[in-house]
Design a protein around this motif. Structure first.
Motif, mmCIF file in Angstrom:
data_model
loop_
_atom_site.group_PDB
_atom_site.id
_atom_site.type_symbol
_atom_site.label_atom_id
_atom_site.label_comp_id
_atom_site.label_asym_id
_atom_site.label_seq_id
_atom_site.Cartn_x
_atom_site.Cartn_y
_atom_site.Cartn_z
ATOM 1 N N TYR A 42 0.850 -1.202 0.000
ATOM 2 C CA TYR A 42 0.000 0.000 0.000
ATOM 3 C C TYR A 42 0.884 1.250 0.000
ATOM 4 C CZ TYR A 42 -3.301 3.547 1.729
ATOM 5 O OH TYR A 42 -4.068 4.683 1.880
ATOM 6 N N GLU A 43 1.909 1.242 0.859
ATOM 7 C CA GLU A 43 2.786 2.409 0.989
ATOM 8 C C GLU A 43 3.594 2.637 -0.285
ATOM 9 O OE1 GLU A 43 3.212 1.562 5.790
ATOM 10 O OE2 GLU A 43 4.834 0.975 4.432
ATOM 11 N N ALA A 44 4.178 1.562 -0.807
ATOM 12 C CA ALA A 44 5.039 1.680 -1.987
ATOM 13 C C ALA A 44 4.271 2.219 -3.191
ATOM 14 C CB ALA A 44 5.663 0.329 -2.320
ATOM 15 N N LYS A 45 2.999 1.842 -3.313
ATOM 16 C CA LYS A 45 2.183 2.310 -4.443
ATOM 17 C C LYS A 45 1.969 3.824 -4.406
ATOM 18 C CE LYS A 45 -0.453 -1.855 -5.594
ATOM 19 N NZ LYS A 45 -1.708 -2.610 -5.343
ATOM 20 N N ARG A 46 2.091 4.425 -3.237
ATOM 21 C CA ARG A 46 1.822 5.859 -3.080
ATOM 22 C C ARG A 46 3.092 6.707 -3.041
ATOM 23 N NH1 ARG A 46 -2.012 2.762 -1.872
ATOM 24 N NH2 ARG A 46 -4.211 3.400 -1.946
ATOM 25 N N ILE A 47 4.235 6.057 -3.056
ATOM 26 C CA ILE A 47 5.507 6.788 -3.141
ATOM 27 C C ILE A 47 5.872 6.888 -4.621
ATOM 28 C CG2 ILE A 47 7.957 6.753 -2.540
ATOM 29 C CD1 ILE A 47 7.174 5.153 -0.007
ATOM 30 N N PRO A 48 6.062 8.104 -5.147
ATOM 31 C CA PRO A 48 6.203 8.276 -6.602
ATOM 32 C C PRO A 48 7.293 7.428 -7.249
ATOM 33 C CG PRO A 48 5.887 10.404 -5.535
ATOM 34 C CD PRO A 48 6.008 9.396 -4.436
ATOM 35 N N ASN A 49 8.423 7.259 -6.576
ATOM 36 C CA ASN A 49 9.557 6.560 -7.206
ATOM 37 C C ASN A 49 9.957 5.316 -6.428
ATOM 38 O OD1 ASN A 49 9.957 8.711 -9.220
ATOM 39 N ND2 ASN A 49 10.629 9.921 -7.463
ATOM 40 N N ALA A 50 8.953 4.484 -6.110
ATOM 41 C CA ALA A 50 9.211 3.308 -5.262
ATOM 42 C C ALA A 50 9.132 2.010 -6.043
ATOM 43 C CB ALA A 50 8.220 3.270 -4.106
ATOM 44 N N VAL A 51 9.985 1.084 -5.655
ATOM 45 C CA VAL A 51 9.931 -0.302 -6.127
ATOM 46 C C VAL A 51 9.574 -1.168 -4.926
ATOM 47 C CG1 VAL A 51 11.287 -2.222 -7.054
ATOM 48 C CG2 VAL A 51 11.632 0.073 -7.955
ATOM 49 N N PHE A 52 8.639 -2.079 -5.117
ATOM 50 C CA PHE A 52 8.204 -3.009 -4.069
ATOM 51 C C PHE A 52 8.882 -4.341 -4.327
ATOM 52 C CE2 PHE A 52 4.952 -6.168 -2.614
ATOM 53 C CZ PHE A 52 4.983 -5.868 -1.258
#
Length: 339
Positions: A292-302
């Motif tokens: 959930y958090e990673a999807k809302r961080i503009p430049n994130a890889v999960f």
């Protein structure tokens, strides 16, 4: 003493309480370059000191002291930085004030800027409550932090995380019959039950079912419970533990004047390149919450750590997990930052 002290002076905490003579214990590895842009900040987790972070630091690793200047600040409440056990009255033991993750990161920012004159951080990385601090760094100082890499750590204490920490706290409260006026009667012996409570959460059900504790030299579950969980928790002071549990239970990167509790806004404000690495079988810092958090961080890889070591996939024990984390960090550090 294998660490240094940064005196913060009298600090006003988020709670409004002034903690006199506060200080951060920290250790550095490597050398700060002339541009002061080879900086990695690696905060400690619940119950850990800088020593427990050293498994991820070494020549040829992502956190290579020959290339980077690595700063490991100790969490307030861990016994080395300002804590219930090293603060004089009236803030000693059970009277230690409530300290937030936001407080910790503000003080770390002072260390980095005032002590070293650093204004750019290449990476903030951390496990568990260290991971929460890396998210907080990204949200509090978006223009300063170029990369974050939380592993087995969430950006706020989700309900499941809260309940697990509350069970640990309840084990200590039960020792004084839930009478908070008697907290100063607690001793390290009362930590035995806390270790037992945590045992079911720190590792996965598959870890126990497959008896992986045998790889650690224990020939029975009972021996593992006593030799690892009881022993490690009984080395901790109960008042330090209660302080860190409060910090953990109330962690939320948006619980501050910048975001006023708007969690999604705080996540979207992180400009850093992010590699979010939950343990795939973590039972209380859940991969779903991290997703959930990673999807809302503009430049994130999960990038989940596929492991049956649960929360402890990030603890530096299992070789395959360690390599996965190190490889991800190497890749992240090779990426150019966003303009």
């Amino acid at each position: 003493m294998d660490y240094e002290i940064f005196d913060l002076g009298d600090v006003t905490l988020q709670s409004g309480v002034t903690l006199p003579g506060a200080f951060l214990a920290y250790k550095t590895y490597g050398t700060l370059n002339e541009k002061k842009d080879n900086v990695i900040v690696y905060p400690t987790a619940f119950g850990d000191t800088h020593v427990q972070n050293e498994w991820l630091i070494g020549n040829g690793m992502a956190l290579d002291p020959q290339k980077y200047f690595i700063i490991v600040p100790n969490l307030l409440g861990n016994g080395l930085s300002s804590s219930p056990t090293n603060t004089p009255p009236p803030f000693d033991r059970a009277h230690f004030p409530q300290v937030t993750i936001y407080d910790n990161v503000q003080f770390q920012h002072r260390l980095v800027t005032e002590k070293f004159g650093i204004h750019k951080i290449a990476l903030v990385v951390g496990w568990s409550m260290g991971g929460i601090q890396s998210f907080q760094w990204g949200a509090s100082y978006p223009d300063m932090v170029e990369r974050i890499a939380p592993f087995a750590g969430v950006a706020k204490t989700w309900p499941q995380t809260y309940l697990v920490l509350d069970g640990m706290k309840a084990a200590l409260m039960a020792a004084v019959r839930f009478d908070s006026s008697k907290l100063n009667q607690l001793t390290s012996a009362d930590m035995r039950a806390v270790g037992r409570v945590y045992a079911g959460w720190g590792l996965s059900d598959a870890f126990y079912r497959e008896e992986l504790y045998r790889e650690l030299g224990f020939d029975s579950l009972a021996g593992f419970m006593a030799g690892v969980w009881e022993d490690s928790f009984m080395k901790m002071d109960p008042h330090n533990v209660l302080a860190m549990l409060w910090t953990g239970q109330n962690a939320d990167i948006s619980a501050n004047p910048a975001y006023n509790g708007d969690f999604d806004k705080a996540l979207k404000s992180i400009k850093a390149l992010a590699c979010v690495m939950p343990g795939s079988t973590d039972l209380f810092c859940k991969a779903d919450d991290n997703e959930y958090e990673a999807k809302r961080i503009p430049n994130a890889v999960f990038s989940p750590i596929k492991s049956i070591w649960g929360h402890f996939a990030g603890r530096g024990i299992n070789r395959a997990d360690n390599k996965f984390i190190d490889d991800n960090l190497k890749h992240l550090l090779e990426l150019g930052t966003k303009a």
